[in-house]
Design an enzyme around this catalytic site. Structure first.
Site, PDB file in Angstrom:
ATOM      1  N   ASN A   4       0.834  -1.205   0.000  1.00 45.13           N
ATOM      2  CA  ASN A   4       0.000   0.000   0.000  1.00 45.13           C
ATOM      3  C   ASN A   4       0.860   1.243   0.000  1.00 45.13           C
ATOM      4  O   ASN A   4       2.041   1.209   0.352  1.00 45.13           O
ATOM      5  CB  ASN A   4      -0.919   0.013   1.224  1.00 45.13           C
ATOM      6  CG  ASN A   4      -0.166   0.202   2.525  1.00 45.13           C
ATOM      7  OD1 ASN A   4       0.420  -0.746   3.046  1.00 45.13           O
ATOM      8  ND2 ASN A   4      -0.185   1.408   3.063  1.00 45.13           N
ATOM      9  N   CYS A   5       0.250   2.367  -0.426  1.00 44.53           N
ATOM     10  CA  CYS A   5       0.886   3.673  -0.277  1.00 44.53           C
ATOM     11  C   CYS A   5       0.036   4.477   0.699  1.00 44.53           C
ATOM     12  O   CYS A   5      -0.527   3.912   1.631  1.00 44.53           O
ATOM     13  CB  CYS A   5       1.049   4.361  -1.631  1.00 44.53           C
ATOM     14  SG  CYS A   5      -0.485   4.669  -2.509  1.00 44.53           S
ATOM     15  N   ILE A   6      -0.112   5.766   0.489  1.00 41.27           N
ATOM     16  CA  ILE A   6      -0.838   6.592   1.456  1.00 41.27           C
ATOM     17  C   ILE A   6      -2.331   6.292   1.458  1.00 41.27           C
ATOM     18  O   ILE A   6      -2.969   6.254   2.500  1.00 41.27           O
ATOM     19  CB  ILE A   6      -0.606   8.088   1.166  1.00 41.27           C
ATOM     20  CG1 ILE A   6       0.863   8.444   1.400  1.00 41.27           C
ATOM     21  CG2 ILE A   6      -1.473   8.964   2.063  1.00 41.27           C
ATOM     22  CD1 ILE A   6       1.203   9.877   1.103  1.00 41.27           C
ATOM     23  N   ARG A  28      -3.826   3.876  -1.139  1.00 41.90           N
ATOM     24  CA  ARG A  28      -4.199   2.798  -2.056  1.00 41.90           C
ATOM     25  C   ARG A  28      -3.566   1.462  -1.719  1.00 41.90           C
ATOM     26  O   ARG A  28      -2.416   1.408  -1.290  1.00 41.90           O
ATOM     27  CB  ARG A  28      -3.778   3.161  -3.485  1.00 41.90           C
ATOM     28  CG  ARG A  28      -4.547   4.296  -4.062  1.00 41.90           C
ATOM     29  CD  ARG A  28      -4.018   4.628  -5.431  1.00 41.90           C
ATOM     30  NE  ARG A  28      -3.366   5.926  -5.425  1.00 41.90           N
ATOM     31  CZ  ARG A  28      -2.941   6.548  -6.500  1.00 41.90           C
ATOM     32  NH1 ARG A  28      -3.074   5.983  -7.672  1.00 41.90           N
ATOM     33  NH2 ARG A  28      -2.369   7.722  -6.422  1.00 41.90           N
TER      34      ARG A  28
END
Length: 530
Positions: free
Chosen positions: A470-472, A474
């Site tokens: 995951n990122c911030i 998503r």
């Protein structure tokens, strides 16, 4: 001697993964920036003159402590990147990869120091010689300052070595050095050789980056618009981190002398000026690429778009989408996270998103033309207060509410016209969407607040997922069979959007709670596959 070959990835997948690794140091940068901003502003002479009680020695000691702690991330920025990249890219034994990243970066600089010493350039204290050869103290080692780009290159090389050798099997006599222990060993050897090449090739890289910076600067006030628009257009694909890092941390974002030291990168310049006691005011050429440019869209434009979507929803559905819009609004205004709002219209009206990107870029230019000097990273209300209001009228913070109000009206008018004129299916515009929202709210949430088992099932089950990260905002996934992914089911379970990158890679936009969703899903997958 055998080794396990790492799975091949396409260039697209690699840049996706690389951008994701930037999030760990960037998250710390954001926090440290706020600490540094509060500490430096409340210990400044102007603020103490305005509010004398802040001159109390105990309070000043606290503010100075905050400034010192806040400056940590910017002092060790390259080190953080060279650790974070192998950590984020490695599929297994991430701790070993991170450890090897630090070892590789340190050895590379030692090898550069050896080359400079062997050529007679070092040792020296002559400032002219040090500046001519771009020599700085890095981890206590006099070396060529390769900045963030050098750290990124080192991190990528170490990751490749880790993926190639972390399962290596050596002959019995050398078995102790096999497996994960071999990774820092081979990393030190390879990076020692890379360090000997750096002095020969780095001037070429430096010229390229400086050329890019010159091109951006020669664009004048149009340069920030190119950056702001480009960042928004790259965001849906997860590639914006590369552009942002280039401007924030390399010569492409400018180079200045601050407190007697040469500093490169828009954000690095701003933070150096924050921590420099002799600096009065901030560099407009640096802050024009930072928080101030986002504020018209983040604090005014997107709230206007949210209000337009609310007013354009069917009256009977407005109460059902209110929570969705308010949570997205809070994430945007307070956290500087815009995807929860942007992905509400990105897929139903891509042209609206392009207009939004252009208006965001225009906001960067307008702030630059007005001479606003508010730095940091997020463009949210916190940055506005800490780096704008608290640093006095010299930042021209008072222009932000004016421009944000104009952007609010412009966005509201454009979005309301487009939604009603072209019957765009934004949230609450049709009964099917309304039932989906009701279904999502009625779901059985876990610790994350989301129905993670249903999301996992919509992704084709645990067996269909090759990798999960995951990122911030998503989930970033690779799947075996894209046809098993049920996009509508994901949206029914509160996914804001789904971006299918190719036949095997997709992103599921969750929002600020994505880390909790990812952790819960990873645990569920482990249970299912055990």
């Amino acid at each position: 001697m055998t080794a396990k070959t790492a799975p091949k990835v396409t260039l697209w997948e690699f840049f996706q993964q690389l951008g994701k690794t930037f999030m760990l140091p960037v998250a710390l940068l954001s926090f440290c920036g706020i600490m540094l901003g509060i500490g430096s502003s409340l210990s400044s002479h102007d603020v103490i003159t305005l509010i004398p009680v802040l001159g109390n020695p105990v309070l000043q000691a606290i503010f100075t402590w905050m400034s010192k702690i806040g400056s940590f991330a910017f002092s060790f920025l390259p080190v953080m990147f060279c650790i974070a990249i192998p950590l984020g890219l490695a599929r297994e034994n991430k701790g070993v990869a991170a450890f090897a990243g630090f070892i590789g970066y340190a050895v590379m600089n030692l090898a550069v120091n050896f080359w400079l010493t062997n050529k007679g350039i070092l040792p020296t204290t002559d400032a002219a010689v040090l500046k001519a050869n771009n020599i700085q103290s890095i981890l206590g080692i006099q070396s060529i300052d390769t900045g963030i780009l050098g750290a990124v290159i080192a991190g990528i090389i170490v990751w490749m070595l880790h993926e190639r050798f972390h399962n290596i099997r050596l002959p019995d006599a050398l078995a102790f050095f096999g497996g994960t222990r071999f990774v820092p060993i081979i990393s030190s050897l390879v990076m020692g050789l890379v360090g000997l090449v750096i002095p020969l090739v780095w001037p070429i890289f430096a010229m390229g980056i400086s050329g890019l910076g010159h091109m951006i600067n020669s664009a004048g006030d149009f340069g920030p618009m190119l950056f702001g628009t480009g960042e928004r257009l790259l965001l849906p694909f997860g590639l914006h981190h590369i552009l942002v890092a280039l401007i924030r941390f390399t010569d492409a974002g400018g180079t200045q002398e601050v407190c007697g030291q040469t500093v490169s990168g828009a954000l690095t310049i701003f933070q150096a000026q924050l921590s420099c006691p002799t600096t009065h005011g901030f560099s407009e050429s640096a802050t024009r690429f930072l928080s101030q440019g986002k504020m018209p869209a983040f604090l005014g434009g997107l709230p206007g778009a949210a209000l337009a979507m609310y007013h354009c929803a069917r009256p009977e559905n407005r109460h059902k989408i209110k929570g969705l819009l308010i949570s997205g609004l809070i994430a945007c205004v307070v956290g500087g996270t815009t995807e929860p709002l942007e992905f509400l219209f990105l897929f139903v009206a891509p042209v609206l998103y392009v207009i939004h990107a252009l208006l965001t870029g225009l906001g960067f230019t307008v702030m630059s033309v007005l001479g606003v000097t508010i730095g940091n990273t997020d463009g949210n209300i916190i940055d506005f207060v800490v780096f704008g209001i608290l640093h006095g009228l010299s930042t021209k913070w008072y222009m932000v509410p004016v421009v944000a109000a104009i952007w609010f009206v412009v966005y509201y008018v454009i979005f309301r016209f487009a939604i009603t004129r072209f019957n765009l299916k934004t949230p609450g515009r049709d009964s099917e969407v309304a039932s989906s929202i009701e279904k999502a709210v009625a779901g059985a949430p876990g610790k994350s607040g989301y129905n993670v088992p249903a999301i996992l099932e919509a992704l084709g089950g645990a067996d269909n997922i090759v990798s999960l990260d995951n990122c911030i905002t998503r989930l970033r996934l690779s799947v075996k069979d894209m046809s098993l992914v049920n996009v509508q089911a994901l949206k029914d379970n509160r996914a804001i959007g789904v971006v299918q990158l190719n036949q095997h890679n997709l992103q599921v936009v969750i929002g600020p709670q994505v880390q909790s969703v990812k952790d819960e899903m990873a645990g569920l997958m482990h249970t299912v596959q055990a």
